[in-house]
Scaffold this motif. Structure first.
Motif, PDB file in Angstrom:
ATOM      1  N   ASP A   1      44.096   1.332  78.704  1.00  0.00           N
ATOM      2  CA  ASP A   1      43.653   1.542  80.076  1.00  0.00           C
ATOM      3  C   ASP A   1      43.449   3.034  80.282  1.00  0.00           C
ATOM      4  O   ASP A   1      44.403   3.808  80.346  1.00  0.00           O
ATOM      5  CB  ASP A   1      44.696   0.984  81.045  1.00  0.00           C
ATOM      6  N   LEU A   2      42.203   3.436  80.357  1.00  0.00           N
ATOM      7  CA  LEU A   2      41.858   4.848  80.434  1.00  0.00           C
ATOM      8  C   LEU A   2      42.323   5.477  81.740  1.00  0.00           C
ATOM      9  O   LEU A   2      42.116   4.937  82.812  1.00  0.00           O
ATOM     10  CB  LEU A   2      40.339   5.020  80.310  1.00  0.00           C
ATOM     11  N   ALA A   3      42.943   6.609  81.623  1.00  0.00           N
ATOM     12  CA  ALA A   3      43.311   7.413  82.793  1.00  0.00           C
ATOM     13  C   ALA A   3      42.890   8.844  82.502  1.00  0.00           C
ATOM     14  O   ALA A   3      43.102   9.360  81.407  1.00  0.00           O
ATOM     15  CB  ALA A   3      44.817   7.342  83.036  1.00  0.00           C
ATOM     16  N   LEU A   4      42.260   9.469  83.458  1.00  0.00           N
ATOM     17  CA  LEU A   4      41.818  10.850  83.296  1.00  0.00           C
ATOM     18  C   LEU A   4      42.729  11.766  84.099  1.00  0.00           C
ATOM     19  O   LEU A   4      43.047  11.482  85.251  1.00  0.00           O
ATOM     20  CB  LEU A   4      40.368  11.007  83.774  1.00  0.00           C
ATOM     21  N   TYR A   5      43.139  12.854  83.490  1.00  0.00           N
ATOM     22  CA  TYR A   5      44.043  13.788  84.147  1.00  0.00           C
ATOM     23  C   TYR A   5      43.462  15.192  84.115  1.00  0.00           C
ATOM     24  O   TYR A   5      42.812  15.589  83.163  1.00  0.00           O
ATOM     25  CB  TYR A   5      45.402  13.808  83.430  1.00  0.00           C
ATOM     26  N   ASP A   6      43.715  15.919  85.169  1.00  0.00           N
ATOM     27  CA  ASP A   6      43.313  17.314  85.251  1.00  0.00           C
ATOM     28  C   ASP A   6      44.586  18.149  85.120  1.00  0.00           C
ATOM     29  O   ASP A   6      45.452  18.124  86.007  1.00  0.00           O
ATOM     30  CB  ASP A   6      42.616  17.578  86.585  1.00  0.00           C
ATOM     31  N   GLY A   7      44.705  18.882  84.027  1.00  0.00           N
ATOM     32  CA  GLY A   7      45.897  19.683  83.769  1.00  0.00           C
ATOM     33  C   GLY A   7      46.219  20.683  84.864  1.00  0.00           C
ATOM     34  O   GLY A   7      47.385  21.047  85.067  1.00  0.00           O
ATOM     35  N   ASP A   8      45.217  21.139  85.593  1.00  0.00           N
ATOM     36  CA  ASP A   8      45.453  22.093  86.684  1.00  0.00           C
ATOM     37  C   ASP A   8      46.014  21.422  87.929  1.00  0.00           C
ATOM     38  O   ASP A   8      46.545  22.090  88.815  1.00  0.00           O
ATOM     39  CB  ASP A   8      44.145  22.811  87.062  1.00  0.00           C
ATOM     40  N   ILE A   9      45.895  20.103  88.012  1.00  0.00           N
ATOM     41  CA  ILE A   9      46.330  19.378  89.203  1.00  0.00           C
ATOM     42  C   ILE A   9      47.698  18.718  89.022  1.00  0.00           C
ATOM     43  O   ILE A   9      48.482  18.616  89.967  1.00  0.00           O
ATOM     44  CB  ILE A   9      45.290  18.290  89.586  1.00  0.00           C
TER      45      ILE A   9
END
Length: 121
Positions: free
Chosen positions: A86-94
């Motif tokens: 299950d793909l999840a996208l993360y923003d390291g700055d957030i």
């Protein structure tokens, strides 16, 4: 994806033909109001949906799927697919920062519901 998602349930565009070769799936799911293992084993797609799924799969060789049951079902229906999770996208700055709600919502994404009472939507 279920039968008739496009163009009857979600009309992504008046005509997908000019853009379908530029579309890449990031995670195929399957919605059914009664998500039993037997549903995955018995479900067959109609020809129009199979054509769309196969075209999308051809863009990246396979459709990435959220779980093994979906990948098995698609492969059984002649759609090249593989399990990717299950793909999840993360923003390291957030990550770890305080939640700041938007002042205005610009758009909304809608998915098919799993319960029979939502079928009319």
């Amino acid at each position: 994806m279920t039968n008739d998602v496009y163009p009857k349930k979600f009309k992504l565009s008046e005509d997908l033909e000019p853009m379908i070769d530029k579309m890449f799936a990031v995670g195929c799911s399957f919605q059914h109001w009664l998500p039993l293992h037997s549903i995955y084993k018995e479900h067959n797609y109609d020809e129009k949906t199979l054509v769309l799924l196969r075209r999308l799969a051809a863009n990246d060789r396979v459709l990435p799927c959220r779980d093994d049951l979906i990948a098995e079902m698609l492969n059984r229906n002649g759609v090249a697919s593989s399990y990717c999770g299950d793909l999840a996208l993360y923003d390291g700055d957030i990550i770890g920062s305080k939640f700041e709600p938007p002042s205005k919502v610009k758009s909304i994404a809608v998915t098919i519901q799993h319960k029979r009472k939502f079928l009319s939507q």
